[in-house]
Design a protein around this motif. Structure first.
Motif, PDB file in Angstrom:
ATOM      1  N   UNK A 274     -53.945 -78.359 -45.373  1.00 21.12           N
ATOM      2  CA  UNK A 274     -52.739 -77.703 -45.714  1.00 21.12           C
ATOM      3  C   UNK A 274     -51.720 -79.011 -45.327  1.00 21.12           C
ATOM      4  N   UNK A 275     -50.219 -78.968 -45.629  1.00 22.10           N
ATOM      5  CA  UNK A 275     -49.691 -77.794 -46.206  1.00 22.10           C
ATOM      6  C   UNK A 275     -49.582 -77.922 -47.747  1.00 22.10           C
ATOM      7  N   UNK A 276     -49.426 -76.830 -48.176  1.00 24.29           N
ATOM      8  CA  UNK A 276     -49.205 -76.778 -49.717  1.00 24.29           C
ATOM      9  C   UNK A 276     -47.650 -76.284 -49.907  1.00 24.29           C
ATOM     10  N   UNK A 277     -46.928 -77.205 -50.558  1.00 27.30           N
ATOM     11  CA  UNK A 277     -45.763 -76.510 -50.450  1.00 27.30           C
ATOM     12  C   UNK A 277     -44.945 -76.519 -52.081  1.00 27.30           C
ATOM     13  N   UNK A 278     -44.492 -75.334 -52.433  1.00 29.83           N
ATOM     14  CA  UNK A 278     -43.932 -74.914 -53.809  1.00 29.83           C
ATOM     15  C   UNK A 278     -42.403 -74.855 -53.739  1.00 29.83           C
ATOM     16  N   UNK A 279     -41.650 -75.693 -54.276  1.00 26.36           N
ATOM     17  CA  UNK A 279     -40.361 -75.377 -54.593  1.00 26.36           C
ATOM     18  C   UNK A 279     -39.997 -75.061 -55.583  1.00 26.36           C
ATOM     19  N   UNK A 280     -38.902 -73.704 -56.163  1.00 25.65           N
ATOM     20  CA  UNK A 280     -38.743 -73.442 -57.174  1.00 25.65           C
ATOM     21  C   UNK A 280     -37.773 -74.287 -57.996  1.00 25.65           C
ATOM     22  N   UNK A 281     -37.736 -74.289 -59.218  1.00 22.14           N
ATOM     23  CA  UNK A 281     -36.741 -75.000 -60.009  1.00 22.14           C
ATOM     24  C   UNK A 281     -35.444 -74.470 -60.251  1.00 22.14           C
ATOM     25  N   UNK A 282     -34.525 -74.966 -60.649  1.00 24.48           N
ATOM     26  CA  UNK A 282     -33.264 -74.336 -60.983  1.00 24.48           C
ATOM     27  C   UNK A 282     -32.728 -74.557 -62.182  1.00 24.48           C
ATOM     28  N   UNK A 283     -32.076 -73.374 -62.974  1.00 21.74           N
ATOM     29  CA  UNK A 283     -31.432 -73.360 -64.138  1.00 21.74           C
ATOM     30  C   UNK A 283     -29.980 -73.271 -63.772  1.00 21.74           C
TER      31      UNK A 283
ATOM     32  N   UNK B   3     -32.516 -78.506 -62.788  1.00 20.69           N
ATOM     33  CA  UNK B   3     -33.492 -79.805 -62.564  1.00 20.69           C
ATOM     34  C   UNK B   3     -34.976 -79.384 -63.256  1.00 20.69           C
ATOM     35  N   UNK B   4     -34.802 -78.693 -64.176  1.00 25.58           N
ATOM     36  CA  UNK B   4     -36.132 -78.307 -65.079  1.00 25.58           C
ATOM     37  C   UNK B   4     -35.620 -78.555 -66.636  1.00 25.58           C
TER      38      UNK B   4
ATOM     39  N   UNK C 186     -36.135 -71.701 -69.239  1.00 27.37           N
ATOM     40  CA  UNK C 186     -37.004 -72.569 -68.719  1.00 27.37           C
ATOM     41  C   UNK C 186     -38.009 -73.014 -69.830  1.00 27.37           C
TER      42      UNK C 186
ATOM     43  N   UNK D  59     -43.918 -70.811 -70.089  1.00 31.72           N
ATOM     44  CA  UNK D  59     -44.375 -69.268 -70.688  1.00 31.72           C
ATOM     45  C   UNK D  59     -43.410 -68.401 -71.105  1.00 31.72           C
TER      46      UNK D  59
ATOM     47  N   UNK E  22     -33.985 -61.509 -71.102  1.00 33.34           N
ATOM     48  CA  UNK E  22     -32.899 -60.618 -70.784  1.00 33.34           C
ATOM     49  C   UNK E  22     -31.535 -61.361 -70.968  1.00 33.34           C
TER      50      UNK E  22
END
Lengths: 170, 193
Positions: free
Chosen positions: B35-44, B76-77, B178, B181, B188
């Motif tokens: 590790x480490x395995x890091x995920x950072x969410x995107x932003x609209x 940023x997406x 986004x 998917x 909504x």
């Protein structure tokens, strides 16, 4: 004078006797037993982490701009390199924003047979099993970001801080 | 032998024993860390700028746009967008009912030509120059500004006097999603203006 002579003779006698004993002892030490070989077992493990089907090993990896619905696959390949069996214990250490831990699913499968759902907060044991000498265990796991994630958690981080692998002799 | 000497020997022996045990334990267990395995969410992040006029009385033929409606993209997406405009009539008790959603009563609507009206929503579209086929545009994170419209005039022949002296409001509903998917069908609605 006579006393001195007796003392001298006694001393010489004692010295000669002592030397003889030591020399005798030296000769008896040389006489050795049959060789006894004791082989100690070894315990070893080679751990490799891959993303998806890639063959490039990763140590640390970072994903930016992750989207709801995204799915990430990883493979953890654990190869016993020792000569004795061991008990394998693997733990995941999650460090994430608390609002994300309920919105991310981590599921794994051991050797394509045993499915595991892994809670995504704190330190979690994911494997606790016997690993035979010179055998390999493959743990495939995926990280899925729930599609119901909303904007309120944007830019938050979900982190598998470390994957700890312990192999202890049985 | 003094008590002090005995104590030193005893403590030393215990320490030696602990060290010995540690070495023996180390010889029979092994540890590795990955590790480490890091995920950072995107932003609209879009900001809708623009305004309608704030006159107490409006009439057909009058441009109702005070300030050009424009989107500022800070995402940023990669995203896709759509918006709709509705004219709502005051129905008492702070409630409004939709009169128009597809703007069929407009005399003039100076809309960015890249928007295409589909089922009441304006989608950001483009034409493929080779095949001449239309497709919904993916807005890159580095595409900063998108103009929506700068003129909106009601057609008096169609609006007539039906709503005179009534309280109405114009609402722009803007939505961004986004890529990937999520589909518009699953979306909504979030009203921001």
């Amino acid at each position: 004078m006579k006393k001195q002579l007796i003392l001298l003779i006694s001393s010489i006698t004692l010295i000669v006797l002592s030397l003889t004993t030591v020399v005798f002892a030296w000769f008896t030490i040389v006489d050795k037993t049959q060789e006894i070989f004791i082989y100690s077992g070894t315990l070893g493990i080679n751990a490799q982490l891959f993303k998806g089907d890639s063959t490039d090993e990763i140590e640390t990896i970072s994903f930016d701009n992750v989207l709801p619905g995204d799915l990430y696959y990883f493979r953890l390949v654990l190869e016993s390199t020792g000569t004795i069996n061991g008990n394998l214990r693997v733990t995941f250490n999650f460090e994430s924003h608390e609002s994300l831990s309920e919105l991310v699913e981590v599921k794994g499968i051991i050797n394509n047979t045993t499915n595991i759902d892994i809670p995504t907060s704190g330190i979690r044991e994911v494997i606790n099993t016997k690993l035979n000498a010179m055998s390999t265990l493959t743990f495939t796991f995926n990280v899925k970001f729930n599609e119901s994630i909303e904007n309120m958690v944007e830019l938050r981080e979900f982190n598998i801080k470390s994957i700890n692998i312990d192999l202890v002799q049985i | 032998m003094t008590i002090k000497k005995r104590s030193i020997i005893l403590i030393s022996s215990i320490l030696l024993l602990i060290v010995s045990i540690s070495f023996v334990y180390a010889a029979f267990s092994i540890n590795e860390t990955k590790g480490d395995i890091k995920f950072k969410l995107g932003k609209i992040d879009y900001t809708l700028n623009g305004s309608f006029i704030n006159d107490s009385l409006i009439v057909p033929g009058q441009n109702l746009v005070n300030e050009e409606f424009k989107l500022v993209n800070n995402s940023n997406i990669d995203t896709q967008i759509r918006f709709k405009i509705s004219l709502q009539l005051f129905n008492g008790d702070n409630t409004y009912i939709d009169l128009l959603s597809s703007l069929e009563y407009l005399e003039s609507f100076n809309l960015n030509q890249r928007f295409k009206l589909i089922d009441g929503y304006y989608y950001y579209y483009n034409n493929d120059l080779e095949t001449n086929e239309e497709y919904e545009v993916v807005i890159k994170s580095n595409e900063p500004n998108i103009i929506l419209f700068n003129e909106l005039i009601l057609d008096g022949r169609l609006v007539k006097n039906d709503y005179s002296n009534n309280k109405v409001k114009l609402v722009v509903n803007f939505e961004a999603k986004q890529m990937g998917s999520m589909k518009w069908e699953d979306f909504k609605e979030v009203v921001i203006g």
